[in-house]
Design an enzyme around this catalytic site. Structure first.
Site, mmCIF file in Angstrom:
data_model
loop_
_atom_site.group_PDB
_atom_site.id
_atom_site.type_symbol
_atom_site.label_atom_id
_atom_site.label_comp_id
_atom_site.label_asym_id
_atom_site.label_seq_id
_atom_site.Cartn_x
_atom_site.Cartn_y
_atom_site.Cartn_z
ATOM 1 N N ASN A 214 0.849 -1.194 0.000
ATOM 2 C CA ASN A 214 0.000 0.000 0.000
ATOM 3 C C ASN A 214 0.880 1.238 0.000
ATOM 4 O OD1 ASN A 214 0.508 0.814 2.886
ATOM 5 N ND2 ASN A 214 -0.331 -1.243 3.190
ATOM 6 N N PRO A 310 -3.535 -11.817 10.534
ATOM 7 C CA PRO A 310 -3.855 -11.589 11.951
ATOM 8 C C PRO A 310 -4.011 -10.100 12.204
ATOM 9 C CG PRO A 310 -1.527 -12.129 11.649
ATOM 10 C CD PRO A 310 -2.203 -12.352 10.327
ATOM 11 N N PHE A 329 -4.291 3.260 14.747
ATOM 12 C CA PHE A 329 -4.531 4.310 13.757
ATOM 13 C C PHE A 329 -5.681 3.849 12.866
ATOM 14 C CE2 PHE A 329 -1.146 7.603 13.759
ATOM 15 C CZ PHE A 329 -0.509 7.182 14.914
HETATM 16 O O1 C5P Z 1 -8.789 -2.302 10.498
HETATM 17 P P1 C5P Z 1 -7.832 -1.246 10.092
HETATM 18 O O2 C5P Z 1 -6.738 -1.747 9.200
HETATM 19 O O3 C5P Z 1 -8.454 0.000 9.551
HETATM 20 O O4 C5P Z 1 -7.159 -0.803 11.483
HETATM 21 C C1 C5P Z 1 -6.087 0.039 11.515
HETATM 22 C C2 C5P Z 1 -5.312 -0.154 12.782
HETATM 23 O O5 C5P Z 1 -5.163 -1.542 13.068
HETATM 24 C C3 C5P Z 1 -3.900 0.359 12.663
HETATM 25 O O6 C5P Z 1 -3.487 0.777 13.934
HETATM 26 C C4 C5P Z 1 -3.114 -0.834 12.189
HETATM 27 O O7 C5P Z 1 -1.750 -0.744 12.524
HETATM 28 C C5 C5P Z 1 -3.815 -1.959 12.931
HETATM 29 N N1 C5P Z 1 -3.854 -3.238 12.216
HETATM 30 C C6 C5P Z 1 -3.165 -4.319 12.709
HETATM 31 N N2 C5P Z 1 -3.217 -5.526 12.082
HETATM 32 C C7 C5P Z 1 -3.965 -5.691 10.985
HETATM 33 C C8 C5P Z 1 -4.691 -4.602 10.465
HETATM 34 C C9 C5P Z 1 -4.608 -3.382 11.093
HETATM 35 O O8 C5P Z 1 -2.473 -4.166 13.720
HETATM 36 N N3 C5P Z 1 -4.004 -6.865 10.386
#
Ligand code: C5P
Length: 408
Positions: A214, A310, A329
């Site tokens: 990304n 995960p 975040f």
């Molecule tokens: O669900 P989303 O990706 O929008 O959530 C964002 C937050 O969750 C961020 O803090 C990101 O670092 C964390 N995250 C994570 N593991 C994932 C997906 C997101 O720790 N697989």
């Protein structure tokens, strides 16, 4: 009890004032330092003396101002070697491009540069210069060298410059420099705390040469790790392949995939706080090719199968070694606050730093950020500011939350 204003009692600061218009702010810095209980030994460069007078400096410091390398009286009383080592901290404010380049290059052709070369004491610099000079690759090389040499830095800030231009290069305000001096001399409010910061994108392989990633540059996570380090924290910085280089003075763990990031975060626990700024891929390719996928001439595209990665944030939040403060975040493109509030509850973290990453905002991959901080007590919108400033402000909030009793 010792109040904040006596925090530096008995500390000796050697203050080198370089030649820049910001030198007038150093007069105020001398007053703040003395009000904090510090002794200030001032050194004024030749260019510095064009901006502030030796008399003002020595009157405020209550000490003789040192100006020349070869001063017979000084050599009899105190040589430059002794002068450079008799302090607990050397502060250079304003640190001009020239003075910093001399220090980085090990040159010693005047009193200030000789002191910087001869010292075995910690050095803190507050750079100040025109924005073009700051952005010049030569200055950036100098900064990288100084950071590698362990020189501490505060600022510069972004804003209106005395020369009429706008951008980074304004010297930090005296109050900010005082805080940095306190942090350097007393260890900082996060001294003894361990903080994990995740940052950057993850890369999920499709085959040995291709991956899904990304647009995260790692800028916000990097700035945050540096700001937490500046407050004295021991930072474990778990980063995916980011564009922005990792900060100095933190423990860097490099990973590529979400699974590797989760393992690295688990290995870094326990921690007082975990700040998850990484843009983690939600999915990984389960049928990734062991060899490079080839076109087979049929015109049919390969079908990739995905599995959910995960959720590192959620697993840290619900884990047995949960840090006192867990911050996530949320990069959203619509209904930022509603989505972020729901995310805070779903993930079980304490705070969510939410931002709108629609392409029009220029935030993803850019230098600025406009965030909403979601806590148990509601949503707080911060004005648009540099990612650096977001990091400084957030690091202070994290520090306050860890210092407070009870839940953040
Ligand atoms: O669900 P989303 O990706 O929008 O959530 C964002 C937050 O969750 C961020 O803090 C990101 O670092 C964390 N995250 C994570 N593991 C994932 C997906 C997101 O720790 N697989």
């Amino acid at each position: 009890m010792e109040g904040p204003w006596e925090m530096l009692t008995g500390k000796r600061v050697l203050l080198i004032i370089g030649g820049g218009i910001a030198a007038y702010k150093s007069l105020l810095l001398i007053r703040l330092l003395r009000a904090s209980g510090a002794q200030v030994t001032p050194v004024l460069t030749r260019a510095g003396a064009e901006f502030v007078t030796p008399l003002s400096v020595s009157a405020l410091a209550g000490q003789k101002v040192h100006q020349a390398l070869f001063d017979l009286t000084d050599e009899a009383e105190m040589g430059h070697i002794e002068l450079s080592r008799s302090a607990d901290l050397i502060v250079v404010a304003p640190a001009t491009a020239d003075l910093m380049a001399k220090a980085a290059g090990g040159r010693a052709d005047d009193l200030a540069s000789t002191l910087l070369l001869a010292t075995d004491t910690k050095v803190l610099m507050a750079p100040a210069m025109n924005v073009r000079m700051w952005l010049h690759p030569a200055t950036q090389r100098t900064l990288a060298q100084l950071a590698a040499d362990g020189v501490l830095r505060v600022g510069p800030n972004e804003g209106e410059m005395a020369c009429g231009e706008f951008g980074p290069g304004r010297m930090a305000e005296p109050e900010e420099i005082l805080l940095a001096i306190q942090a350097a001399l007393t260890g900082g409010p996060l001294h003894g705390r361990h903080v994990i910061v995740t940052s950057g994108p993850t890369q999920e392989p499709i085959d040995p040469v291709r991956y899904i990633a990304n647009r995260s540059s790692g800028a916000q996570g990097t700035a945050l790790a540096a700001a937490l380090r500046d407050l004295g924290a021991a930072v474990t910085f778990v980063t995916g392949p980011a564009v922005v280089p990792a900060p100095a003075g933190v423990t860097v763990v490099r990973v590529e995939t979400a699974q590797q990031m989760q393992a690295a975060v688990r290995a870094a626990l326990p921690a007082d706080a975990a700040i998850m700024a990484a843009a983690v891929a939600d999915w990984r390719v389960v049928n990734a090719g062991a060899q490079k996928l080839k076109k087979d001439g049929s015109g049919k595209a390969p079908a990739l199968e995905f599995a959910e990665n995960p959720d590192i944030l959620a697993s840290v939040s619900s884990g047995t070694q949960r840090p006192k403060l867990v911050v996530g975040f949320a990069a959203e493109t619509e209904n930022v606050v509603t989505h972020a509030m729901a995310k805070r509850l779903r993930k079980g973290c304490d705070w969510i730093v939410a931002n709108d990453v629609s392409p029009a905002t220029g935030i993803m991959g850019g230098t600025e950020n406009a965030v909403v901080l979601i806590t148990a007590s509601g949503a707080e919108s911060w004005p648009r500011m540099s990612k650096q400033d977001v990091a400084t402000r957030l690091a202070e909030r994290i520090s306050d939350a860890l210092a407070a009793e009870g839940q953040p």
